[in-house]
Enzyme design. Structure first.
Site, mmCIF file in Angstrom:
data_model
loop_
_atom_site.group_PDB
_atom_site.id
_atom_site.type_symbol
_atom_site.label_atom_id
_atom_site.label_comp_id
_atom_site.label_asym_id
_atom_site.label_seq_id
_atom_site.Cartn_x
_atom_site.Cartn_y
_atom_site.Cartn_z
ATOM 1 N N CYS A 71 0.856 -1.186 0.000
ATOM 2 C CA CYS A 71 0.000 0.000 0.000
ATOM 3 C C CYS A 71 0.886 1.228 0.000
ATOM 4 O O CYS A 71 1.597 1.475 0.983
ATOM 5 C CB CYS A 71 -0.915 -0.010 1.220
ATOM 6 S SG CYS A 71 -1.980 1.444 1.347
ATOM 7 N N CYS A 195 -5.383 6.096 -3.583
ATOM 8 C CA CYS A 195 -4.673 4.809 -3.542
ATOM 9 C C CYS A 195 -3.270 5.041 -4.094
ATOM 10 O O CYS A 195 -3.116 5.389 -5.264
ATOM 11 C CB CYS A 195 -5.414 3.760 -4.360
ATOM 12 S SG CYS A 195 -4.515 2.193 -4.519
#
Length: 257
Positions: A71, A195
């Site tokens: 991530c 994101c």
């Protein structure tokens, strides 16, 4: 359990200082409960900071459903958290699920070096790029009004991405070196405000001609930028994700209830 809440362009994470290895990282139901926005703290993911003999720290990342992946925004928040804990100062080398990373911290801005990328795979008029997590990229018009949840969910569960599925990014060009990105994230199973690995993949797919590029990115949660170098064989290195990472609040959660 003492926790800290961080956000990076609206991508939010529960951060735990687990250098004493007290958190049960096999209890995925607990991870999901902590990330639940109704019955827990609420977050897109949970991050543990642990000691590592070869690096400044190790980041253990969980999506809200307990699955694991790289991530980018989470890693930037982990760097900011490590700075808050006094583990690092301005620069760091740390370990994530996809391998080692470099980063630089300056006030609330974190520059994160992502892993090298093999290249872009064409997908029926769209593109696929793996930036530590898989990302399907589609260029659209008027991304603000595009049905991101409905179309993203369809692509996320397509047979050609089974069994793990993919994240899905919808992008609109705002200029020669600027794009707007909206992302449906697997593991969250919804659109998120931003994101990190997704905007990195989107920038790479958008800017396919230059050997060295820097792309400005707008998301629903804020602004980021991505710079990279493209080699003659189409692979990419020196991939950097740059943007803010901020602590929002801290607190305690009772784990036995």
């Amino acid at each position: 359990m003492v926790f800290y809440k961080y956000q990076g362009t609206g991508n939010d994470f529960v951060m735990i200082d687990d250098r004493e290895n007290k958190f049960d990282d096999q209890n995925l139901d607990l991870v999901s409960r902590i990330c639940d926005r109704k019955f827990g703290i609420g977050a897109d993911g949970l991050i543990l900071i642990r000691n590592h003999q070869d690096y400044d720290f190790e980041m253990i990342y969980f999506n809200a459903d307990g699955s694991q992946s790289m991530c980018g925004n989470g890693a930037r928040c982990a760097v900011a958290f490590a700075g808050f804990l006094g583990i690092i100062k301005e620069k760091t080398n740390f370990l994530a699920i996809d391998g080692p990373h470099e980063a630089a911290l300056s006030q609330d801005v974190v520059e994160l070096k992502m892993g090298n990328v093999k290249g872009i795979i064409p997908k029926d008029g769209d593109s696929f790029v793996n930036t530590g997590s898989p990302h399907h990229i589609r260029v659209v018009e008027d991304v603000h009004n595009y049905p991101v949840f409905e179309e993203g969910k369809k692509i996320r569960y397509r047979e050609d991405y089974a069994p793990g599925g993919t994240n899905v990014n919808f992008i609109e060009a705002l200029g020669d070196e600027e794009i707007f990105v909206r992302t449906y994230e697997r593991g969250v199973e919804n659109e998120t405000l931003s994101c990190g690995t997704g905007v990195t993949a989107a920038a790479i797919a958008f800017e396919q001609e230059k050997s060295d590029a820097e792309v400005k990115i707008k998301t629903l949660g804020g602004n980021l930028s991505v710079r990279f170098h493209r080699n003659e064989d189409g692979s990419l290195d020196n991939v950097w994700l740059i943007g803010p990472a901020k602590q929002v609040f801290s607190g305690k959660m009772e784990l036995s209830n």
